[in-house]
Write a protein that holds these residues in place. Structure first.
Motif, PDB file in Angstrom:
ATOM      1  N   PRO A 111     118.160  73.603  27.359  1.00 33.38           N
ATOM      2  CA  PRO A 111     117.001  72.703  27.283  1.00 33.38           C
ATOM      3  C   PRO A 111     116.108  73.087  26.107  1.00 33.38           C
ATOM      4  CG  PRO A 111     117.351  73.454  29.543  1.00 33.38           C
ATOM      5  CD  PRO A 111     118.277  74.261  28.676  1.00 33.38           C
ATOM      6  N   ASN A 112     115.699  72.088  25.330  1.00 34.83           N
ATOM      7  CA  ASN A 112     114.902  72.371  24.138  1.00 34.83           C
ATOM      8  C   ASN A 112     113.687  71.454  24.039  1.00 34.83           C
ATOM      9  OD1 ASN A 112     116.471  70.086  23.658  1.00 34.83           O
ATOM     10  ND2 ASN A 112     116.788  70.529  21.494  1.00 34.83           N
ATOM     11  N   LEU A 161     107.071  73.100  28.216  1.00 31.24           N
ATOM     12  CA  LEU A 161     107.627  74.444  28.382  1.00 31.24           C
ATOM     13  C   LEU A 161     107.234  75.070  29.712  1.00 31.24           C
ATOM     14  CD1 LEU A 161     106.972  75.746  24.760  1.00 31.24           C
ATOM     15  CD2 LEU A 161     109.131  74.923  25.709  1.00 31.24           C
ATOM     16  N   SER A 162     106.282  74.466  30.428  1.00 30.57           N
ATOM     17  CA  SER A 162     105.853  75.011  31.713  1.00 30.57           C
ATOM     18  C   SER A 162     106.795  74.624  32.848  1.00 30.57           C
ATOM     19  CB  SER A 162     104.433  74.521  32.042  1.00 30.57           C
ATOM     20  OG  SER A 162     104.434  73.114  32.299  1.00 30.57           O
ATOM     21  N   LEU A 163     107.722  73.728  32.582  1.00 26.48           N
ATOM     22  CA  LEU A 163     108.634  73.258  33.626  1.00 26.48           C
ATOM     23  C   LEU A 163     109.773  74.242  33.845  1.00 26.48           C
ATOM     24  CD1 LEU A 163     108.903  69.520  32.513  1.00 26.48           C
ATOM     25  CD2 LEU A 163     107.439  70.461  34.308  1.00 26.48           C
ATOM     26  N   SER A 164     110.432  74.111  34.993  1.00 24.63           N
ATOM     27  CA  SER A 164     111.617  74.927  35.266  1.00 24.63           C
ATOM     28  C   SER A 164     112.752  74.504  34.348  1.00 24.63           C
ATOM     29  CB  SER A 164     112.054  74.752  36.722  1.00 24.63           C
ATOM     30  OG  SER A 164     112.576  73.439  36.935  1.00 24.63           O
ATOM     31  N   GLY A 165     113.821  75.308  34.311  1.00 24.05           N
ATOM     32  CA  GLY A 165     114.949  74.991  33.443  1.00 24.05           C
ATOM     33  C   GLY A 165     115.554  73.634  33.734  1.00 24.05           C
ATOM     34  N   GLY A 166     115.761  73.331  35.007  1.00 24.53           N
ATOM     35  CA  GLY A 166     116.332  72.045  35.373  1.00 24.53           C
ATOM     36  C   GLY A 166     115.408  70.891  35.023  1.00 24.53           C
ATOM     37  N   GLN A 167     114.103  71.089  35.225  1.00 21.63           N
ATOM     38  CA  GLN A 167     113.134  70.054  34.864  1.00 21.63           C
ATOM     39  C   GLN A 167     113.083  69.869  33.354  1.00 21.63           C
ATOM     40  OE1 GLN A 167     109.736  71.826  36.861  1.00 21.63           O
ATOM     41  NE2 GLN A 167     109.706  70.170  38.365  1.00 21.63           N
ATOM     42  N   GLN A 168     113.169  70.972  32.609  1.00 27.72           N
ATOM     43  CA  GLN A 168     113.172  70.870  31.156  1.00 27.72           C
ATOM     44  C   GLN A 168     114.373  70.065  30.664  1.00 27.72           C
ATOM     45  OE1 GLN A 168     112.740  74.527  28.973  1.00 27.72           O
ATOM     46  NE2 GLN A 168     110.966  75.206  30.162  1.00 27.72           N
ATOM     47  N   GLN A 169     115.520  70.265  31.287  1.00 29.27           N
ATOM     48  CA  GLN A 169     116.698  69.517  30.856  1.00 29.27           C
ATOM     49  C   GLN A 169     116.532  68.035  31.169  1.00 29.27           C
ATOM     50  OE1 GLN A 169     118.721  69.582  28.586  1.00 29.27           O
ATOM     51  NE2 GLN A 169     120.537  70.733  29.221  1.00 29.27           N
ATOM     52  N   ARG A 170     115.959  67.721  32.325  1.00 27.35           N
ATOM     53  CA  ARG A 170     115.706  66.314  32.642  1.00 27.35           C
ATOM     54  C   ARG A 170     114.648  65.721  31.714  1.00 27.35           C
ATOM     55  NH1 ARG A 170     114.021  66.128  38.332  1.00 27.35           N
ATOM     56  NH2 ARG A 170     114.165  68.404  38.428  1.00 27.35           N
ATOM     57  N   ILE A 201     121.424  67.304  37.941  1.00 27.71           N
ATOM     58  CA  ILE A 201     121.833  66.732  36.656  1.00 27.71           C
ATOM     59  C   ILE A 201     123.066  65.851  36.843  1.00 27.71           C
ATOM     60  CG2 ILE A 201     122.786  67.263  34.380  1.00 27.71           C
ATOM     61  CD1 ILE A 201     119.807  67.801  34.511  1.00 27.71           C
ATOM     62  N   GLU A 202     124.024  66.307  37.649  1.00 31.31           N
ATOM     63  CA  GLU A 202     125.225  65.506  37.903  1.00 31.31           C
ATOM     64  C   GLU A 202     124.873  64.187  38.589  1.00 31.31           C
ATOM     65  OE1 GLU A 202     128.123  67.793  39.991  1.00 31.31           O
ATOM     66  OE2 GLU A 202     128.184  69.386  38.476  1.00 31.31           O
ATOM     67  N   GLU A 203     123.977  64.245  39.567  1.00 34.11           N
ATOM     68  CA  GLU A 203     123.551  63.017  40.245  1.00 34.11           C
ATOM     69  C   GLU A 203     122.842  62.085  39.277  1.00 34.11           C
ATOM     70  OE1 GLU A 203     121.132  64.612  43.320  1.00 34.11           O
ATOM     71  OE2 GLU A 203     122.821  65.224  44.588  1.00 34.11           O
ATOM     72  N   LEU A 204     122.036  62.665  38.396  1.00 28.03           N
ATOM     73  CA  LEU A 204     121.331  61.861  37.404  1.00 28.03           C
ATOM     74  C   LEU A 204     122.309  61.166  36.465  1.00 28.03           C
ATOM     75  CD1 LEU A 204     118.890  60.919  35.791  1.00 28.03           C
ATOM     76  CD2 LEU A 204     118.808  63.182  34.716  1.00 28.03           C
ATOM     77  N   ILE A 205     123.318  61.893  36.024  1.00 27.43           N
ATOM     78  CA  ILE A 205     124.311  61.315  35.118  1.00 27.43           C
ATOM     79  C   ILE A 205     124.994  60.114  35.775  1.00 27.43           C
ATOM     80  CG2 ILE A 205     126.510  61.751  33.948  1.00 27.43           C
ATOM     81  CD1 ILE A 205     125.546  64.653  33.556  1.00 27.43           C
TER      82      ILE A 205
END
Length: 271
Positions: A111-112, A161-170, A201-205
């Protein structure tokens, strides 16, 4: 420069009548004198998820980056063959690579998010691309599509940047959606996430394929089996050059592969 979006929309069609969103024809990729990938022919069906799998070094991420000319940013990289989008080879000299990346977006492995607010992370790409509509509505709809709105709607001014890794990727997916691409490329988008975030993420895809064509690179065969409609298996030859071994519906490839090498890989005998 000819812009991709200015081209007449031309969709090739498979023998089964399925529209093709993107097609690689005899794609070959080099880094200096080294041939990284050879003779790839792939046609991606519109509004479907295609997974690219294979052992490390087989070139699957290199192939993915060819689909929106990200390899142009590597000085030694060279591409031969064609990648057809809307009936146009995106590697033709009269095609603007920036426009290609607007139409064919990418979500990276790690996530970037930008060091900006959640709101500005989503709005930034649309703004620099000249979006003239209601930005608040665009940000909300993009975050909703990325299944993140309910978690961030009360803190849009906080840093991404304050979000969790999964939230950052979303959030990065929402940022990609906001520029309204037709195709979304994902390079191992869940590899840095925990199992719960990975499933989200898989469900989102799965939800996103109603509106987008998705091509995903994954090292996780279970993920490919769960999340994709089609799978392309890559391997390497004796020169460490990647090539396409087999491509077809995911269920068929995992339960009844045509190539013995594919069966060896998916059963864990090499890779």
């Amino acid at each position: 420069m000819i812009h991709i979006r200015d081209q007449e929309r031309v969709s090739s069609v498979t023998a089964a009548g399925q529209a093709i969103a993107l097609e690689a024809q005899n794609l070959q990729i080099f880094y200096g004198p080294f041939q990284a990938v050879k003779n790839v022919n792939l046609a991606f069906q519109r509004n479907r998820i295609t997974a690219l799998i294979g052992p490390s070094g087989c070139g699957k991420s290199t192939v993915l980056r060819c689909f929106n000319r990200m390899n142009d940013l590597i000085p030694t990289a060279r591409v031969e063959g064609a990648v057809l989008y809307r009936g146009k080879n995106i590697y033709d000299e009269d095609v603007d690579p920036v426009e290609v990346r607007r139409q064919i977006g990418m979500v990276f492995q790690k996530p970037n998010p930008f060091p900006k607010s959640i709101y500005e992370n989503v709005a930034w790409g649309a703004r620099i691309n000249g979006y003239k509509g209601n930005m608040d509505e665009l940000v909300e709809s993009s975050l909703r599509q990325a299944a993140l709105w309910g978690e961030v709607k009360d803190k849009l001014d906080q840093s991404g940047l304050s979000l969790s890794g999964g939230q950052q990727q979303r959030l990065c997916i929402a940022r990609t959606i906001a520029i309204r691409p037709e195709i979304i490329l994902m390079d191992e988008p869940a590899s840095a996430l925990d199992p719960i975030a990975t499933l989200r993420i898989e469900e989102l895809i799965q939800t996103l394929k109603a509106d987008y064509t998705i091509v995903i690179v994954t090292h996780n065969m279970q993920q490919a089996a769960r999340a994709s409609d089609f799978t392309a298996f890559f391997s390497v030859d004796e020169n460490r050059t990647g090539y396409l071994v087999e491509y077809g519906p995911t269920r068929n490839l995992f339960t009844n592969p045509e190539n013995e090498l594919t069966e060896q890989y998916i059963t864990g005998r090499f890779g």
